[in-house]
Write a protein that holds these residues in place. Structure first.
Motif, PDB file in Angstrom:
ATOM      1  N   THR A   1       0.862  -1.180   0.000  1.00 36.95           N
ATOM      2  CA  THR A   1       0.000   0.000   0.000  1.00 36.95           C
ATOM      3  C   THR A   1       0.896   1.226   0.000  1.00 36.95           C
ATOM      4  OG1 THR A   1      -1.799  -1.093   1.187  1.00 36.95           O
ATOM      5  CG2 THR A   1      -1.717   1.307   1.334  1.00 36.95           C
TER       6      THR A   1
ATOM      7  N   CYS B   1       0.792   5.374   0.167  1.00 40.57           N
ATOM      8  CA  CYS B   1      -0.202   6.311   0.674  1.00 40.57           C
ATOM      9  C   CYS B   1       0.423   7.645   1.051  1.00 40.57           C
ATOM     10  CB  CYS B   1      -0.847   5.685   1.906  1.00 40.57           C
ATOM     11  SG  CYS B   1      -2.082   6.707   2.692  1.00 40.57           S
ATOM     12  N   GLN B   2      -0.306   8.712   0.812  1.00 39.47           N
ATOM     13  CA  GLN B   2       0.022  10.046   1.332  1.00 39.47           C
ATOM     14  C   GLN B   2      -0.976  10.323   2.450  1.00 39.47           C
ATOM     15  OE1 GLN B   2       2.377  12.490   0.478  1.00 39.47           O
ATOM     16  NE2 GLN B   2       1.567  13.561   2.242  1.00 39.47           N
ATOM     17  N   LEU B   3      -0.502  10.575   3.648  1.00 38.01           N
ATOM     18  CA  LEU B   3      -1.395  10.825   4.787  1.00 38.01           C
ATOM     19  C   LEU B   3      -1.760  12.296   4.899  1.00 38.01           C
ATOM     20  CD1 LEU B   3       0.220   8.761   7.673  1.00 38.01           C
ATOM     21  CD2 LEU B   3      -1.849   8.236   6.419  1.00 38.01           C
TER      22      LEU B   3
ATOM     23  N   ALA C   1      -6.397   9.669  10.057  1.00 36.95           N
ATOM     24  CA  ALA C   1      -5.762   9.184   8.825  1.00 36.95           C
ATOM     25  C   ALA C   1      -4.932   7.928   9.103  1.00 36.95           C
ATOM     26  CB  ALA C   1      -4.888  10.278   8.213  1.00 36.95           C
TER      27      ALA C   1
ATOM     28  N   LEU D   1      -5.656   4.225   7.622  1.00 43.01           N
ATOM     29  CA  LEU D   1      -4.620   3.500   6.889  1.00 43.01           C
ATOM     30  C   LEU D   1      -4.399   2.115   7.495  1.00 43.01           C
ATOM     31  CD1 LEU D   1      -2.355   3.161   4.846  1.00 43.01           C
ATOM     32  CD2 LEU D   1      -0.867   4.452   6.417  1.00 43.01           C
TER      33      LEU D   1
ATOM     34  N   HIS E   1      -7.289  -0.088   6.512  1.00 43.99           N
ATOM     35  CA  HIS E   1      -7.184  -0.454   5.094  1.00 43.99           C
ATOM     36  C   HIS E   1      -6.124  -1.536   4.900  1.00 43.99           C
ATOM     37  CE1 HIS E   1      -6.699  -0.271   0.766  1.00 43.99           C
ATOM     38  NE2 HIS E   1      -5.402  -0.202   0.998  1.00 43.99           N
TER      39      HIS E   1
ATOM     40  N   THR F   1      -2.284  -6.091   3.352  1.00 47.95           N
ATOM     41  CA  THR F   1      -1.035  -5.410   2.995  1.00 47.95           C
ATOM     42  C   THR F   1       0.134  -5.979   3.793  1.00 47.95           C
ATOM     43  OG1 THR F   1      -2.177  -3.366   2.417  1.00 47.95           O
ATOM     44  CG2 THR F   1       0.132  -3.164   3.021  1.00 47.95           C
TER      45      THR F   1
ATOM     46  N   VAL G   1       3.625  -1.091   3.960  1.00 47.35           N
ATOM     47  CA  VAL G   1       3.033   0.232   3.751  1.00 47.35           C
ATOM     48  C   VAL G   1       4.171   1.193   3.460  1.00 47.35           C
ATOM     49  CG1 VAL G   1       1.746   2.132   4.811  1.00 47.35           C
ATOM     50  CG2 VAL G   1       1.068  -0.230   5.270  1.00 47.35           C
TER      51      VAL G   1
ATOM     52  N   LEU H   1       5.167   5.101   2.884  1.00 53.29           N
ATOM     53  CA  LEU H   1       4.739   6.479   3.115  1.00 53.29           C
ATOM     54  C   LEU H   1       5.858   7.433   2.711  1.00 53.29           C
ATOM     55  CD1 LEU H   1       3.291   5.973   6.701  1.00 53.29           C
ATOM     56  CD2 LEU H   1       1.983   6.207   4.586  1.00 53.29           C
TER      57      LEU H   1
END
Length: 80
Positions: free
Chosen positions: A8, A10-12, A22, A26, A29, A35, A38, A40
């Motif tokens: 995954t 992701c931009q938080l 957030a 995440l 999710h 996942t 993660v 970031l």
């Protein structure tokens, strides 16, 4: 045959009033999607330091402390 890894990216929303929600979203999710990793952006758990033209040691230290706190808290959400 190689095994595929589920990632995954992701931009938080790292604004102080939105950060906890957030991160929780995440985590949920990632759990639901299975996942394994993660990804970031660099230092995503505090207000971006690049908004100021002059370096501020106190803001930098606060940012580092925030990141450490979130990383420690996130360990409790990580399946073992």
């Amino acid at each position: 045959m190689s095994k595929l890894m589920k990632v995954t990216v992701c931009q938080l929303d790292n604004r102080p009033g939105h950060r906890a929600e957030a991160i929780a979203a995440l985590a949920e999710h990632a759990r639901a999607a299975g996942t394994e990793l993660v990804l970031l952006p660099e230092m995503p758990f505090s207000t971006w330091l690049g908004t100021e033209t002059e370096p501020d040691a106190a803001r930098w230290l606060h940012s580092v402390d925030e990141h450490r706190r979130v990383l420690v808290d996130s360990r409790s959400r990580t399946p073992r």
